[in-house]
Every structure is written in C-alpha cells, then in structure tokens.
Design an enzyme around this catalytic site. Structure first.
Site, PDB file in Angstrom:
ATOM      1  N   HIS A  87       6.688  22.240  17.139  1.00 20.89           N
ATOM      2  CA  HIS A  87       7.387  22.050  18.412  1.00 20.89           C
ATOM      3  C   HIS A  87       6.463  22.383  19.568  1.00 20.89           C
ATOM      4  CE1 HIS A  87      10.883  23.181  21.266  1.00 20.89           C
ATOM      5  NE2 HIS A  87      10.633  21.896  21.335  1.00 20.89           N
TER       6      HIS A  87
ATOM      7  N   GLU B  22       5.593  26.093  18.418  1.00 25.62           N
ATOM      8  CA  GLU B  22       6.391  26.728  17.370  1.00 25.62           C
ATOM      9  C   GLU B  22       6.153  25.969  16.057  1.00 25.62           C
ATOM     10  OE1 GLU B  22      10.280  28.611  19.495  1.00 25.62           O
ATOM     11  OE2 GLU B  22      10.214  26.428  19.495  1.00 25.62           O
TER      12      GLU B  22
ATOM     13  N   ASN C 190      13.992  28.200  22.619  1.00 18.09           N
ATOM     14  CA  ASN C 190      15.280  27.746  23.156  1.00 18.09           C
ATOM     15  C   ASN C 190      16.414  28.717  22.832  1.00 18.09           C
ATOM     16  OD1 ASN C 190      14.321  25.592  24.550  1.00 18.09           O
ATOM     17  ND2 ASN C 190      14.701  24.103  22.930  1.00 18.09           N
TER      18      ASN C 190
ATOM     19  N   SER D  30      13.147  18.946  19.185  1.00 17.35           N
ATOM     20  CA  SER D  30      13.487  20.159  19.932  1.00 17.35           C
ATOM     21  C   SER D  30      14.712  20.833  19.345  1.00 17.35           C
ATOM     22  CB  SER D  30      13.848  19.820  21.383  1.00 17.35           C
ATOM     23  OG  SER D  30      12.865  19.069  21.968  1.00 17.35           O
TER      24      SER D  30
HETATM   25  N1  LIG Z   1      10.189  15.649  26.615  1.00 16.08           N
HETATM   26  C1  LIG Z   1      10.165  16.965  26.377  1.00 16.08           C
HETATM   27  O1  LIG Z   1      10.142  17.799  27.290  1.00 16.08           O
HETATM   28  C2  LIG Z   1      10.133  17.462  24.950  1.00 16.08           C
HETATM   29  C3  LIG Z   1       9.660  18.761  24.684  1.00 16.08           C
HETATM   30  C4  LIG Z   1       9.564  19.186  23.351  1.00 16.08           C
HETATM   31  C5  LIG Z   1       9.968  18.349  22.333  1.00 16.08           C
HETATM   32  N2  LIG Z   1      10.454  17.100  22.629  1.00 16.08           N
HETATM   33  C6  LIG Z   1      10.866  16.252  21.502  1.00 16.08           C
HETATM   34  O2  LIG Z   1       9.825  15.301  21.280  1.00 16.08           O
HETATM   35  C7  LIG Z   1      10.396  14.093  20.787  1.00 16.08           C
HETATM   36  C8  LIG Z   1       9.965  12.942  21.659  1.00 16.08           C
HETATM   37  O3  LIG Z   1      10.412  13.163  22.971  1.00 16.08           O
HETATM   38  P1  LIG Z   1       9.762  12.396  24.216  1.00 16.08           P
HETATM   39  O4  LIG Z   1      10.301  13.068  25.427  1.00 16.08           O
HETATM   40  O5  LIG Z   1       8.297  12.244  24.035  1.00 16.08           O
HETATM   41  O6  LIG Z   1      10.464  10.962  24.036  1.00 16.08           O
HETATM   42  P2  LIG Z   1      10.053   9.575  24.734  1.00 16.08           P
HETATM   43  O7  LIG Z   1      11.308   8.796  24.833  1.00 16.08           O
HETATM   44  O8  LIG Z   1       9.229   9.804  25.947  1.00 16.08           O
HETATM   45  O9  LIG Z   1       9.096   8.863  23.634  1.00 16.08           O
HETATM   46  C9  LIG Z   1       9.544   8.387  22.399  1.00 16.08           C
HETATM   47  C10 LIG Z   1       8.641   7.258  21.940  1.00 16.08           C
HETATM   48  O10 LIG Z   1       9.019   6.885  20.616  1.00 16.08           O
HETATM   49  C11 LIG Z   1       8.921   5.467  20.517  1.00 16.08           C
HETATM   50  N3  LIG Z   1       9.761   5.027  19.408  1.00 16.08           N
HETATM   51  C12 LIG Z   1      11.106   4.833  19.391  1.00 16.08           C
HETATM   52  N4  LIG Z   1      11.500   4.442  18.149  1.00 16.08           N
HETATM   53  C13 LIG Z   1      10.368   4.371  17.386  1.00 16.08           C
HETATM   54  C14 LIG Z   1      10.131   4.026  16.037  1.00 16.08           C
HETATM   55  N5  LIG Z   1      11.119   3.687  15.226  1.00 16.08           N
HETATM   56  N6  LIG Z   1       8.850   4.038  15.581  1.00 16.08           N
HETATM   57  C15 LIG Z   1       7.821   4.390  16.409  1.00 16.08           C
HETATM   58  N7  LIG Z   1       8.010   4.729  17.713  1.00 16.08           N
HETATM   59  C16 LIG Z   1       9.258   4.730  18.188  1.00 16.08           C
HETATM   60  C17 LIG Z   1       9.373   4.965  21.875  1.00 16.08           C
HETATM   61  O11 LIG Z   1       8.891   3.631  22.101  1.00 16.08           O
HETATM   62  C18 LIG Z   1       8.751   5.993  22.815  1.00 16.08           C
HETATM   63  O12 LIG Z   1       7.450   5.591  23.219  1.00 16.08           O
HETATM   64  C19 LIG Z   1      11.906  14.328  20.732  1.00 16.08           C
HETATM   65  O13 LIG Z   1      12.262  14.743  19.448  1.00 16.08           O
HETATM   66  C20 LIG Z   1      12.122  15.432  21.738  1.00 16.08           C
HETATM   67  O14 LIG Z   1      13.267  16.203  21.447  1.00 16.08           O
HETATM   68  C21 LIG Z   1      10.537  16.638  23.900  1.00 16.08           C
END
Ligand SMILES: NC(=O)c1ccc[n+]([C@@H]2O[C@H](COP(=O)([O-])OP(=O)(O)OC[C@H]3O[C@@H](n4cnc5c(N)ncnc54)[C@H](O)[C@@H]3O)[C@@H](O)[C@H]2O)c1
Length: 296
Positions: free
Chosen positions: A145, A157, A196, A124
């Site tokens: 994104h 995006e 954003n 993000s």
């Molecule tokens: N949650 C949101 O609203 C949102 C929206 C847009 C973008 N994002 C972006 O998406 C990405 C993920 O966010 P999220 O909310 O899904 O996070 P999350 O914490 O829900 O999920 C992350 C996952 O990655 C796994 N993980 C951690 N280290 C790892 C590794 N080394 N190898 C493989 N898997 C691994 C974890 O076990 C977990 O299941 C981030 O970069 C975040 O900024 C999030």
C-alpha cells in the site's frame, strides 16, 4: 522472487493511473525495468508523459541529467496485454478499487508470471485475503500500500495475510527499503491496515464536530496543525484526499468492524452526494471558501 531482490530485473505494474504511474516512476528511478500495463492506451500514454515531465523537473532542479532521463525512460515498457508480464519477478496491481476488476486482473497476472514471482495489490481498503481468492497460489501474494503522491510519501504498508509466506513478505519489504529507499511497515490484514485505521476515525471526528457545531472549520484544522504539528488540519486533509475516497474507506472499514467511530456523519455524506468531493471538484469542506461544510 525466490526471494533475493538483487536478482530483480523487471517489475510489472498493472493500472497506470495516479498510483500505478507513481509506483512505476519510483521503480524506474531505481534503475529497474518496468512493464506498465493498462487496458487503456490513452492511460498508458498519459502515464508516460507524466513520468517524463516529472523526470524533466528533476533535470531542471539539477537532480538528474537529460541523458539519465533518457536511459531511465528507455526502461519503461508500456503494454496493453498481460503476456508481457512474464519476465517480471514482482507485479503490483493498481487498478480501480472495485473487487470484481481486481479479482479478474490478479487471476490474469498469475496466468502469465512465473511460479516464483510475487504478486502484490495496492488496494486501500479491500482485504488482501479477499483478493487472494483470485489466485491459485495465495502464498506469494501481499498488500503493498503506497501513498499518494508516491514520489513524496516515504511509507509503504506491506500487508501479510494468513496465506503469505515469509519469503514473499521479506522480499517485498526489501524491495521497498533497499530498492525504492522508502520505509516499509509490515502489518496484518486488518481493516484500514495501520495508517487508515488511525487516520479515518480522526477525519470523521473532525467532520462530526463541524456538523454538530462543536467548533468551526478554522479552529478544528488549527487544533491539529498548530497543537499537534500536523502539516494539514483534518478537514483540509479530507478535501485533499477526496471526500468520496474518505467515505468509501470509512464505509469499508465500518462494514467489517461496526465501530461507531467509523460511521460517516451526514454532512460528509451530503457533500459527496452533491458531487462536492474536495480539491478535485473545487468544492469540499474548505473550498472554494471556508464554510461550515453544509452549504457553499
Ligand atoms: N489515489 C490514491 O490516493 C490512492 C492511494 C493509495 C492506494 N490507492 C489504490 O490504488 C489503486 C488505484 O488507484 P488510482 O487512484 O491509481 O486509480 P486510477 O483510476 O487513477 O487508475 C486506475 C487505472 O487502472 C486502469 N484499469 C482499469 N481496469 C483495468 C484492467 N482491467 N486492466 C488494466 N488496467 C485497468 C485504468 O485505465 C486506470 O488507468 C486503487 O486500489 C486505490 O484504492 C489509491
């Protein structure tokens, strides 16, 4: 993905949390195999359960048959090791928003995919160009994104860096539009990309108005909901997104731009320090009841 997505047979998704499982489900629903990788077996089984129950809800609504669900679920390949990504033409990274973790994961993806595969990050707020440093060949790397919840949000995006080649950008754009049926916006690698960059200053301005007593929470939210047709007011939306997530995005954008509109006001900072993160913690600007944001 050299770069006709009609030839797409498998997509890798690394990280099976909130975003990864949503992205995986969207790809599965398009009938394409997904190699879903996570370092946690528990996260993988939770993701599979989540996808299955979401598809079962579509059966209840008459949008999918039970037989279609079992065909789509058979396309899901949950794995704990990166080697299984080798036959994916596109791999999307969705691990936590921590630079070191992402750099290590991206380098490991590149070690296992073919030379023509496109690699994307769902970050993000980390500049795509900074993440590109993990790769030997950054020309096949873009930002993809997605928005939360992935199933309901039509925008993606597509972020290009100075390294990104035209074919990778065109292929990911085509993937978003033709395969997922979503709307891509291609944007340069600027802080906050496009959404954003517009949204965060608005959310911070609402928090700042509340902090200074300019208006109460009800009026601030009603102004955007009823005056501009936004589905949620900015304080409610901040609670929904997560106040920690809003703060982190603002801090990352401020660090690059020094734009005063991106300074986090103290009421928002204090709520995060108190663990009042919005909907997910049950306390935020508006929850559990409408307050002035400073005390519950
Ligand atoms: N949650 C949101 O609203 C949102 C929206 C847009 C973008 N994002 C972006 O998406 C990405 C993920 O966010 P999220 O909310 O899904 O996070 P999350 O914490 O829900 O999920 C992350 C996952 O990655 C796994 N993980 C951690 N280290 C790892 C590794 N080394 N190898 C493989 N898997 C691994 C974890 O076990 C977990 O299941 C981030 O970069 C975040 O900024 C999030």
């Amino acid at each position: 993905m050299g770069c006709q997505l009609s030839a797409l047979t498998a997509v890798g998704v690394v990280g099976s949390g909130t975003m990864g499982r949503g992205i995986a489900e969207s790809v599965l629903r398009a009938g394409v195999r997904v190699v879903l990788r996570d370092s946690s077996s528990n996260a993988l089984s939770q993701a599979r359960k989540h996808i299955e129950s979401s598809m079962n809800r579509s059966v209840d609504r008459g949008h999918l048959s039970a037989q279609e669900v079992s065909v789509l679920l058979a396309l899901l390949d949950p794995v704990e090791t990166p080697a299984s990504l080798s036959d994916c033409q596109l791999v999307i990274e969705a691990v936590p928003e921590i630079l070191e973790i992402k750099l290590a994961v991206l380098a490991s993806i590149e070690d296992h995919v073919s030379h023509s595969a496109v690699i994307a990050s769902n970050t993000s707020s980390i500049p795509i160009t900074r993440l590109a440093r993990a790769l030997r060949n950054p020309s096949r790397f873009v930002g993809l994104h997605f928005f939360n919840p992935v199933a309901r949000m039509p925008l993606v995006e597509v972020v290009r860096t100075v390294h990104s080649n035209d074919s990778s950008v065109a292929a990911t754009r085509h993937f978003v539009e033709s395969l997922l049926g979503k709307s891509p916006i291609v944007i340069g690698d600027r802080p906050g990309f496009l959404v954003n960059a517009l949204l965060i200053p608005l959310l911070l301005a609402a928090a700042r108005m509340l902090d200074s007593g300019y208006a109460d929470a009800e009026s601030i939210d009603a102004s955007m909901r009823l005056g501009c047709g936004h589905p949620m007011g900015p304080l409610e939306l901040s609670d929904f997104i997560g106040l920690d997530v809003v703060c982190a995005a603002a801090d990352a954008m401020y660090a690059e731009s020094r734009d005063p509109a991106l300074v986090v006001p103290s009421n928002l900072r204090r709520l995060v320090e108190a663990g009042h993160l919005g909907a997910k913690s049950g306390h935020g600007f508006l929850s559990p009841k409408r307050t002035n944001g400073a005390e519950e």
